[in-house]
Design an enzyme around this catalytic site. Structure first.
Site, short mmCIF file in Angstrom:
data_model
loop_
_atom_site.label_atom_id
_atom_site.label_comp_id
_atom_site.label_asym_id
_atom_site.label_seq_id
_atom_site.Cartn_x
_atom_site.Cartn_y
_atom_site.Cartn_z
N ALA A 12 -5.06 42.96 9.93
CA ALA A 12 -5.98 41.84 9.73
C ALA A 12 -7.28 41.98 10.50
CB ALA A 12 -5.27 40.54 10.10
N ARG A 23 -20.56 45.28 5.35
CA ARG A 23 -21.35 44.30 4.59
C ARG A 23 -22.61 43.90 5.36
NH1 ARG A 23 -16.13 42.22 3.06
NH2 ARG A 23 -16.13 40.88 4.91
N SER A 44 -3.94 45.66 5.92
CA SER A 44 -4.33 44.29 5.55
C SER A 44 -3.19 43.50 4.92
CB SER A 44 -5.52 44.32 4.58
OG SER A 44 -6.61 44.97 5.17
N CYS A 48 3.02 37.30 8.78
CA CYS A 48 3.61 35.95 8.78
C CYS A 48 4.50 35.74 7.56
CB CYS A 48 2.52 34.89 8.81
SG CYS A 48 1.48 34.95 10.29
N TYR A 429 -5.86 7.20 1.83
CA TYR A 429 -4.61 6.44 1.69
C TYR A 429 -4.30 6.19 0.23
CZ TYR A 429 -1.81 2.29 0.86
OH TYR A 429 -0.88 1.42 0.37
N ARG A 445 -3.24 5.02 17.85
CA ARG A 445 -3.43 3.61 18.22
C ARG A 445 -2.50 3.22 19.36
NH1 ARG A 445 -2.00 -0.10 13.43
NH2 ARG A 445 0.07 0.11 14.33
#
Length: 451
Positions: A12, A23, A44, A48, A429, A445
């Site tokens: 990776a 690039r 590459s 996981c 929601y 909260r």
């Protein structure tokens, strides 16, 4: 004349860096000649995804490969597989490599060096640890070795370690029809969560038929003519036809250490925010330490998300552009069967260890409106700093629809929101997705009220 860029490690970080460097160099008018060497057979790929390949969710190793060596070569990178870097001389500007296929050693000179050697599984330093049938799970070759072993008639699997890989591989073994025991030296599974949430993971694993043995250290592996036969711990001996190591990884920086490059306490390479180690030497991925924005300290967190971003930053800078890697907040998630787990920032234990004045709250809620069909339970634990109210971290344990809520908390950490501000954020929601107060907001909260 083109500058030669030599990349050690073709997964990776290394290939992201190499591709981005080419690039960027094209855009900035620079001329680069890029060579990448790797001792393995794959480029590459998603490490996981290996547990899901073993479990059968992914059909083949090829499905985990983002770009093959041939594809990288077509993009202008001279990729040399089964070629192992064996020494680095930063003064002379060369790397010694062993081409295993050709059976020869050679020295490759460089103008710029990228070290992307990744991490290596930690094996318990006990008798029998190198026996056949004991598998680390770091590369596609490792995954293939596990699958070849599982093709035999087996009955019992022991997973050593109850972290991310340990839990994922335990699920894979259960789905393969094996009787599974997970052994871990911690108080509860998943020591990246606080123990009170770890107890939920423990109970859920037991309900899935996994035997979970905690506070147990491995002292030896018993072996026979065919390889491992049992895992010996200070809490008992557990028969095994196959053993998977989920005991974590360490940075693979032996070459860097021998070359005298700067390492942090974890053994990871230390870079600046451009991914530069020293002049002419760069590094990214699982072999580096990374700045944690919440802790205010360097940490080793081996994740593909960081590796790809760091590789892109590195390649941009090496190619003549400008980019900075801004650090991490410690976000991760996984699942074991139908139980989802996630965390970001500091746990309550971390806050205590750091001597921070804090509050911690835990709430029980549901993934959808309570009356909506298919709603599942979710637990959210939140830690906030006193007296500022700043969010320090969050943990989530729950069923389907729980874990990705951690991203809201990660963004709150990234932008340094207080729990009061998080509670009042404008989150979406609708009854099929959440209660009118999302569980994350309920926890925030409650923390604000406690403050």
């Amino acid at each position: 004349m083109a500058d030669r860029v030599l990349v050690i490690g073709a997964d990776a970080a290394g290939m992201s860096a190499a591709s981005q460097a080419l690039r960027t160099a094209k855009a900035t008018g620079r001329d680069l000649d890029v060579i990448a060497v790797d001792r393995g057979h794959w480029t590459s790929y998603s490490a996981c995804g290996i547990p899901y390949w073993v479990a059968g969710d992914v059909a083949s190793a090829d499905k985990l490969v983002a770009r093959t060596p041939e594809q990288h070569r077509a993009n202008g990178i001279d990729v040399r597989m089964v070629t192992e870097a064996t020494a680095i001389d930063t003064d002379a500007g060369w790397v010694e490599v062993h081409d295993h296929a050709a059976g020869r050693l050679e020295r490759l000179g460089y103008d710029q060096l990228i070290i992307a050697t990744g991490a290596t599984p930690v094996r318990p330093d006990v008798p029998g640890a190198d026996a056949a049938g004991i598998h680390g799970v770091q590369t596609l070759d490792d995954g293939g070795a596990v699958l070849r072993h599982l093709a035999r008639p087996l009955e019992r699997a022991v997973v050593v370690g109850a972290g991310y890989i340990g839990l994922e591989m335990a699920e894979a073994m259960v789905r393969r029809g094996l009787a599974v025991t997970v052994v871990d030296r911690g108080r509860e599974p998943m020591n990246t969560l606080d123990p009170d949430l770890g107890t939920q993971v423990h109970a859920a694993m037991e309900a899935m038929g996994i035997d979970v043995v905690t506070s147990a250290s491995v002292t030896a592996f018993e072996t026979g003519p065919g390889g491992v036969t049992a895992v010996v711990t200070d809490a008992g001996t557990f028969p095994a036809d196959v053993v998977v190591l989920g005991t974590g990884v360490r940075p693979a920086t032996d070459l860097a250490r021998a070359a005298g490059l700067p390492l942090g306490p974890s053994g990871g390479l230390r870079t600046d925010d451009t991914q530069r180690v020293v002049d002419g030497v760069w590094s990214a991925g699982d072999c580096v330490e990374t700045w944690d924005r919440v802790r205010g300290d360097w940490v080793h967190v081996p994740l593909g998300t960081h590796a790809n971003k760091q590789g892109r930053v590195l390649g941009t800078n090496l190619g003549g552009g400008s980019a900075r890697f801004p650090g991490i907040v410690g976000t991760a998630l996984t699942k074991v069967c139908d139980l989802e787990l996630a965390r970001t920032g500091l746990t309550e234990g971390d806050a205590v260890d750091a001597g921070l004045d804090h509050v911690a709250v835990t709430i029980e809620s549901t993934t959808r409106s309570g009356y909506f069909p298919g709603t599942k339970p979710i637990t959210v634990k939140m830690v906030a700093e006193r007296p500022t109210g700043r969010l320090l971290g969050a943990q989530i344990v729950g069923r389907d629809g729980s874990a990705k809520r951690i991203d809201v908390c990660a963004m709150a950490l990234w932008t340094e929101l207080t729990v009061g501000e998080l509670a009042m954020t404008d989150l979406a929601y609708a009854p099929p997705f959440s209660s009118v107060w999302d569980p994350v907001q309920i926890a925030a909260r409650k923390a604000a009220d406690r403050l």
